[in-house]
Motif scaffolding. Sequence first.
Motif, short mmCIF file in Angstrom:
data_model
loop_
_atom_site.label_atom_id
_atom_site.label_comp_id
_atom_site.label_asym_id
_atom_site.label_seq_id
_atom_site.Cartn_x
_atom_site.Cartn_y
_atom_site.Cartn_z
N VAL A 82 -3.17 89.69 3.15
CA VAL A 82 -3.66 88.34 2.68
C VAL A 82 -4.22 87.67 3.73
O VAL A 82 -5.41 87.05 3.96
CB VAL A 82 -2.77 87.79 1.61
CG1 VAL A 82 -3.38 86.19 1.32
CG2 VAL A 82 -2.70 88.46 0.57
N VAL A 83 -3.24 87.47 4.84
CA VAL A 83 -3.54 86.88 6.25
C VAL A 83 -4.81 87.40 7.01
O VAL A 83 -5.93 86.77 7.27
CB VAL A 83 -2.50 86.55 7.11
CG1 VAL A 83 -2.92 86.10 8.39
CG2 VAL A 83 -1.58 85.73 6.59
N GLU A 84 -4.98 88.96 6.86
CA GLU A 84 -6.02 89.44 7.31
C GLU A 84 -7.16 89.09 6.79
O GLU A 84 -8.47 88.87 7.10
CB GLU A 84 -5.66 91.09 7.56
CG GLU A 84 -4.86 91.24 8.52
CD GLU A 84 -4.50 92.90 8.76
OE1 GLU A 84 -5.21 93.60 7.95
OE2 GLU A 84 -3.54 93.28 9.15
N LEU A 85 -7.53 89.24 5.37
CA LEU A 85 -8.44 89.03 4.75
C LEU A 85 -9.02 87.65 4.66
O LEU A 85 -10.30 87.30 4.79
CB LEU A 85 -8.06 89.52 3.04
CG LEU A 85 -8.08 90.69 2.74
CD1 LEU A 85 -7.52 90.81 1.35
CD2 LEU A 85 -9.19 91.59 2.73
N ILE A 86 -7.97 86.72 4.78
CA ILE A 86 -8.41 85.28 4.94
C ILE A 86 -9.10 84.99 6.27
O ILE A 86 -10.27 84.45 6.47
CB ILE A 86 -7.10 84.47 4.70
CG1 ILE A 86 -6.77 84.31 3.44
CG2 ILE A 86 -7.68 82.73 5.36
CD1 ILE A 86 -5.44 83.57 3.13
N ARG A 87 -8.56 85.73 7.18
CA ARG A 87 -9.22 85.52 8.84
C ARG A 87 -10.46 85.99 8.69
O ARG A 87 -11.58 85.58 9.25
CB ARG A 87 -8.53 86.22 9.73
CG ARG A 87 -7.16 85.31 10.06
CD ARG A 87 -6.19 85.91 11.01
NE ARG A 87 -5.17 84.99 11.27
CZ ARG A 87 -4.02 85.40 12.01
NH1 ARG A 87 -3.95 86.68 12.31
NH2 ARG A 87 -3.04 84.59 12.25
N ALA A 88 -10.75 87.38 8.07
CA ALA A 88 -11.87 88.06 8.16
C ALA A 88 -12.96 87.24 7.37
O ALA A 88 -14.01 87.14 7.71
CB ALA A 88 -11.78 89.35 7.48
N GLY A 89 -12.56 86.60 6.08
CA GLY A 89 -13.77 85.76 5.31
C GLY A 89 -14.09 84.72 6.08
O GLY A 89 -15.08 84.00 5.96
N MET A 90 -13.23 84.08 6.98
CA MET A 90 -13.55 82.82 7.82
C MET A 90 -14.13 83.12 9.03
O MET A 90 -14.76 82.14 9.96
CB MET A 90 -12.17 81.96 7.97
CG MET A 90 -11.56 81.61 6.87
SD MET A 90 -9.87 80.77 7.03
CE MET A 90 -10.51 79.20 7.82
#
Length: 92
Positions: A82-90
């Motif tokens: 989830v943290v990786e997906l949030i960073r990729a989205g931002m």
Amino acid sequence: MDFFTWTIIAAAFGMGIGSVGTAIGMGMAISKACEGVARNPGASGKILTNMMVGLALIESLAIYVFVICIIALYANPFTDTVVELIRAGMGV
């Protein structure tokens, strides 16, 4: 709301539902044991022993629910994803 907020909400609902279920089960077990002792006082030893074993099993269910909720809160296996997906989205 983000993933961690939903994790906290899910753990709270899980603990609430698990606690309500075990409370109802314990109340019914104690109620029936009291009725059994009232009907046959001579069998109170066996009734109370079986009731205590049953209450221990019911309480173990509440402890299992608590452990699962704590694992979901603190040792969530999806946290890194989830943290990786949030960073990729931002774009970070």
